[in-house]
Motif scaffolding. Structure first.
Motif, PDB file in Angstrom:
ATOM      1  N   ARG A 122       0.837  -1.201   0.000  1.00 52.22           N
ATOM      2  CA  ARG A 122       0.000   0.000   0.000  1.00 52.22           C
ATOM      3  C   ARG A 122       0.874   1.255   0.000  1.00 52.22           C
ATOM      4  O   ARG A 122       0.635   2.194  -0.763  1.00 52.22           O
ATOM      5  CB  ARG A 122      -0.920  -0.017   1.220  1.00 52.22           C
ATOM      6  CG  ARG A 122      -1.786   1.219   1.401  1.00 52.22           C
ATOM      7  CD  ARG A 122      -2.663   1.047   2.631  1.00 52.22           C
ATOM      8  NE  ARG A 122      -3.541   2.186   2.847  1.00 52.22           N
ATOM      9  CZ  ARG A 122      -3.231   3.230   3.602  1.00 52.22           C
ATOM     10  NH1 ARG A 122      -2.040   3.279   4.207  1.00 52.22           N
ATOM     11  NH2 ARG A 122      -4.079   4.216   3.775  1.00 52.22           N
TER      12      ARG A 122
ATOM     13  N   TYR B  29       1.324   4.361  -2.838  1.00 49.52           N
ATOM     14  CA  TYR B  29       1.205   5.790  -2.567  1.00 49.52           C
ATOM     15  C   TYR B  29       2.501   6.521  -2.900  1.00 49.52           C
ATOM     16  O   TYR B  29       2.486   7.616  -3.480  1.00 49.52           O
ATOM     17  CB  TYR B  29       0.835   6.025  -1.096  1.00 49.52           C
ATOM     18  CG  TYR B  29      -0.654   5.990  -0.836  1.00 49.52           C
ATOM     19  CD1 TYR B  29      -1.500   6.944  -1.404  1.00 49.52           C
ATOM     20  CD2 TYR B  29      -1.216   5.015  -0.012  1.00 49.52           C
ATOM     21  CE1 TYR B  29      -2.867   6.914  -1.167  1.00 49.52           C
ATOM     22  CE2 TYR B  29      -2.586   4.981   0.225  1.00 49.52           C
ATOM     23  CZ  TYR B  29      -3.405   5.936  -0.353  1.00 49.52           C
ATOM     24  OH  TYR B  29      -4.769   5.900  -0.125  1.00 49.52           O
TER      25      TYR B  29
ATOM     26  N   LEU C 278      -1.630   5.130  -6.178  1.00 51.73           N
ATOM     27  CA  LEU C 278      -2.860   5.420  -5.458  1.00 51.73           C
ATOM     28  C   LEU C 278      -2.946   6.936  -5.307  1.00 51.73           C
ATOM     29  O   LEU C 278      -1.986   7.580  -4.879  1.00 51.73           O
ATOM     30  CB  LEU C 278      -2.881   4.751  -4.083  1.00 51.73           C
ATOM     31  CG  LEU C 278      -3.083   3.234  -4.063  1.00 51.73           C
ATOM     32  CD1 LEU C 278      -2.985   2.693  -2.629  1.00 51.73           C
ATOM     33  CD2 LEU C 278      -4.435   2.855  -4.650  1.00 51.73           C
TER      34      LEU C 278
ATOM     35  N   GLN D 139      -4.121  10.820  -4.169  1.00 53.35           N
ATOM     36  CA  GLN D 139      -4.343  11.563  -2.937  1.00 53.35           C
ATOM     37  C   GLN D 139      -5.156  12.821  -3.241  1.00 53.35           C
ATOM     38  O   GLN D 139      -4.832  13.565  -4.160  1.00 53.35           O
ATOM     39  CB  GLN D 139      -3.014  11.978  -2.297  1.00 53.35           C
ATOM     40  CG  GLN D 139      -2.214  10.813  -1.714  1.00 53.35           C
ATOM     41  CD  GLN D 139      -0.937  11.308  -1.059  1.00 53.35           C
ATOM     42  OE1 GLN D 139      -0.112  11.945  -1.696  1.00 53.35           O
ATOM     43  NE2 GLN D 139      -0.787  11.012   0.219  1.00 53.35           N
TER      44      GLN D 139
ATOM     45  N   ARG E 196     -13.952   9.582   5.299  1.00 53.51           N
ATOM     46  CA  ARG E 196     -13.070  10.202   4.290  1.00 53.51           C
ATOM     47  C   ARG E 196     -12.770  11.641   4.713  1.00 53.51           C
ATOM     48  O   ARG E 196     -13.659  12.497   4.691  1.00 53.51           O
ATOM     49  CB  ARG E 196     -13.714  10.164   2.906  1.00 53.51           C
ATOM     50  CG  ARG E 196     -13.916   8.752   2.373  1.00 53.51           C
ATOM     51  CD  ARG E 196     -14.523   8.773   0.979  1.00 53.51           C
ATOM     52  NE  ARG E 196     -13.648   9.475   0.031  1.00 53.51           N
ATOM     53  CZ  ARG E 196     -14.019   9.801  -1.208  1.00 53.51           C
ATOM     54  NH1 ARG E 196     -15.240   9.501  -1.629  1.00 53.51           N
ATOM     55  NH2 ARG E 196     -13.171  10.427  -2.009  1.00 53.51           N
TER      56      ARG E 196
ATOM     57  N   SER F  68     -11.090  13.879   3.217  1.00 53.55           N
ATOM     58  CA  SER F  68     -11.229  14.860   2.136  1.00 53.55           C
ATOM     59  C   SER F  68     -12.656  15.397   2.096  1.00 53.55           C
ATOM     60  O   SER F  68     -12.886  16.588   1.841  1.00 53.55           O
ATOM     61  CB  SER F  68     -10.867  14.234   0.786  1.00 53.55           C
ATOM     62  OG  SER F  68     -11.684  13.103   0.501  1.00 53.55           O
TER      63      SER F  68
ATOM     64  N   HIS G 177      -3.636   7.584   7.137  1.00 56.09           N
ATOM     65  CA  HIS G 177      -4.721   8.012   6.237  1.00 56.09           C
ATOM     66  C   HIS G 177      -4.102   8.755   5.057  1.00 56.09           C
ATOM     67  O   HIS G 177      -4.212   9.983   4.928  1.00 56.09           O
ATOM     68  CB  HIS G 177      -5.710   8.906   6.987  1.00 56.09           C
ATOM     69  CG  HIS G 177      -6.960   9.203   6.219  1.00 56.09           C
ATOM     70  ND1 HIS G 177      -8.035   8.342   6.180  1.00 56.09           N
ATOM     71  CD2 HIS G 177      -7.309  10.252   5.436  1.00 56.09           C
ATOM     72  CE1 HIS G 177      -8.996   8.862   5.431  1.00 56.09           C
ATOM     73  NE2 HIS G 177      -8.570  10.022   4.961  1.00 56.09           N
ATOM     74  N   ARG G 178      -3.470   8.018   4.155  1.00 53.81           N
ATOM     75  CA  ARG G 178      -2.665   8.639   3.107  1.00 53.81           C
ATOM     76  C   ARG G 178      -3.473   9.100   1.897  1.00 53.81           C
ATOM     77  O   ARG G 178      -2.919   9.698   0.970  1.00 53.81           O
ATOM     78  CB  ARG G 178      -1.557   7.684   2.669  1.00 53.81           C
ATOM     79  CG  ARG G 178      -0.595   7.332   3.796  1.00 53.81           C
ATOM     80  CD  ARG G 178       0.647   6.650   3.292  1.00 53.81           C
ATOM     81  NE  ARG G 178       1.429   7.541   2.413  1.00 53.81           N
ATOM     82  CZ  ARG G 178       2.525   7.156   1.785  1.00 53.81           C
ATOM     83  NH1 ARG G 178       2.970   5.912   1.925  1.00 53.81           N
ATOM     84  NH2 ARG G 178       3.188   8.002   1.010  1.00 53.81           N
ATOM     85  N   SER G 179      -4.773   8.866   1.897  1.00 55.62           N
ATOM     86  CA  SER G 179      -5.592   9.290   0.761  1.00 55.62           C
ATOM     87  C   SER G 179      -5.797  10.798   0.722  1.00 55.62           C
ATOM     88  O   SER G 179      -6.311  11.327  -0.257  1.00 55.62           O
ATOM     89  CB  SER G 179      -6.944   8.573   0.785  1.00 55.62           C
ATOM     90  OG  SER G 179      -7.655   8.881   1.966  1.00 55.62           O
TER      91      SER G 179
END
Length: 364
Positions: free
Chosen positions: A41, A45, A50, A52, A142, A144, A167-169
């Motif tokens: 994962r 990133y 993936l 962001q 989420r 974001s 929480h790398r998104s």
């Protein structure tokens, strides 16, 4: 604590060699699978495979490398206070662990009023909202989405992620990682063989490291390791100090009121020993100490047992943590009799440099 929690705590935080015990082969194998998944994962990133999301304001993440108990909530409160003092308008975003709302966006506080209790928003967000009455606090899966909502509805200009390192998104401008100075890596193993959510190498993503529960003037071997392997990453120390004492939720008492008292204490937190140490630092005499699982949902039966045991031990008062105290509100009669001890995080030795580093990295 449950039998499983006692077992894992024994494995994670002792130096004993468990590898020869067949019961631990399953944990080791599971840890290998977890390690492969988390490394893959992170690789995705790191190489942009993936995506962001970004927000239209600076984002600070407060997180850790291990499971619970490093002091993220006090750090979030400390940072929000700093931001407000600099003339900024922060919002706190949390996943809301154990909160039952289920909404994409749950507003725990709009910066004027608290709108959700711990049952919907989660224990820590509700505690943060109570300590920061002028700061919006939102939860949701989420960040974001909750971040955009905060920007659109509350006029904020900076976001603080509670428990955001994994929480790398969501893109962030500053990653602060907390490590307990006494047991920074536990046994050094990944979940479930150890307490680590990510390997030590993930600290390369950190912009700033804070060793919590540290002692002024004391340098540990782990600090030397950080200086050797991450020489460009600023490292600071902090401690947790008792700051507030209330009888019930409203009746404020001086901290000195614990001195010489026979105290029956209970806690449902990740590191209950820190609570014990705080009581002892205030010269309280602990006659009983009951540990519940972290994020425990208290029942009337629990309180009846606590008061019965406290009476049998001749306790002068029943005392709990601020995090546990927020969950006592529905149990009004018991809550009015319980004393609550609150702590604050304090940067020791280099507080001014700590602020300077943050302001420089954020450009504020």
């Amino acid at each position: 604590m449950t039998t499983l929690e006692k077992l894992l705590t024994n494995i994670w935080y002792t130096e004993k060699n468990h590898d020869l015990n067949p019961a631990y082969f399953f944990l080791s194998f599971s840890a290998l699978l977890y390690s492969a998944a988390i490394r893959l994962r992170n690789l995705f990133y790191d190489h942009g495979l993936l995506g962001q999301a970004g927000l239209r304001c600076p984002v600070i993440s407060v997180g850790n490398l291990s499971v619970g108990g490093t002091g993220k909530t006090p750090m979030v409160i400390h940072l929000a206070g700093l931001m407000a003092g600099w003339g900024l308008k922060p919002a706190v975003l949390s996943r809301g662990y154990r909160g039952g709302s289920g909404k994409k966006v749950n507003v725990v506080s709009d910066g004027r009023s608290i709108l959700s209790g711990p049952g919907d928003g989660g224990d820590e967000p509700f505690l943060i909202a109570g300590r920061l009455p002028a700061v919006p606090v939102l939860t949701g899966p989420r960040r974001s989405v909750t971040g955009e909502y905060a920007l659109s509805h509350f006029g904020i200009d900076i976001v603080i992620l509670d428990d955001g390192f994994q929480h790398r998104s969501l893109q962030r401008d500053l990653d602060i990682v907390l490590l307990d100075s006494r047991l920074p890596l536990g046994n050094g193993r990944l979940i479930p063989r150890g307490p680590l959510r990510e390997p030590f190498s993930s600290l390369k993503r950190a912009d700033l490291i804070v060793l919590t529960r540290a002692v002024t003037g004391e340098k540990t071997p782990f600090e030397s390791r950080l200086a050797e392997e991450l020489p460009a990453t600023p490292v600071f120390k902090s401690c947790h100090s008792p700051r507030r004492l209330t009888e019930g939720r409203e009746n404020s008492r001086p901290l000195s009121d614990l001195a010489g008292r026979k105290i029956y204490a209970f806690a449902g937190v990740a590191r209950p020993d820190s609570f014990r140490e705080s009581i002892e630092s205030l010269q309280g005499t602990i006659v009983g100490f009951r540990v519940f699982p972290d994020h425990h949902r208290y029942r009337s039966e629990d309180f009846a047992e606590l008061e019965k045991e406290a009476r049998s031990l001749g306790a002068d008062l029943v005392l709990t943590t601020e995090k546990d105290g927020v969950k006592l509100t529905p149990h009004g009669e018991f809550a009015s009799r319980v004393w609550i001890l609150g702590i604050e995080l304090e940067i020791i030795e280099e507080a001014e440099r700590f602020e300077t580093v943050i302001r420089k990295k954020l450009g504020v």
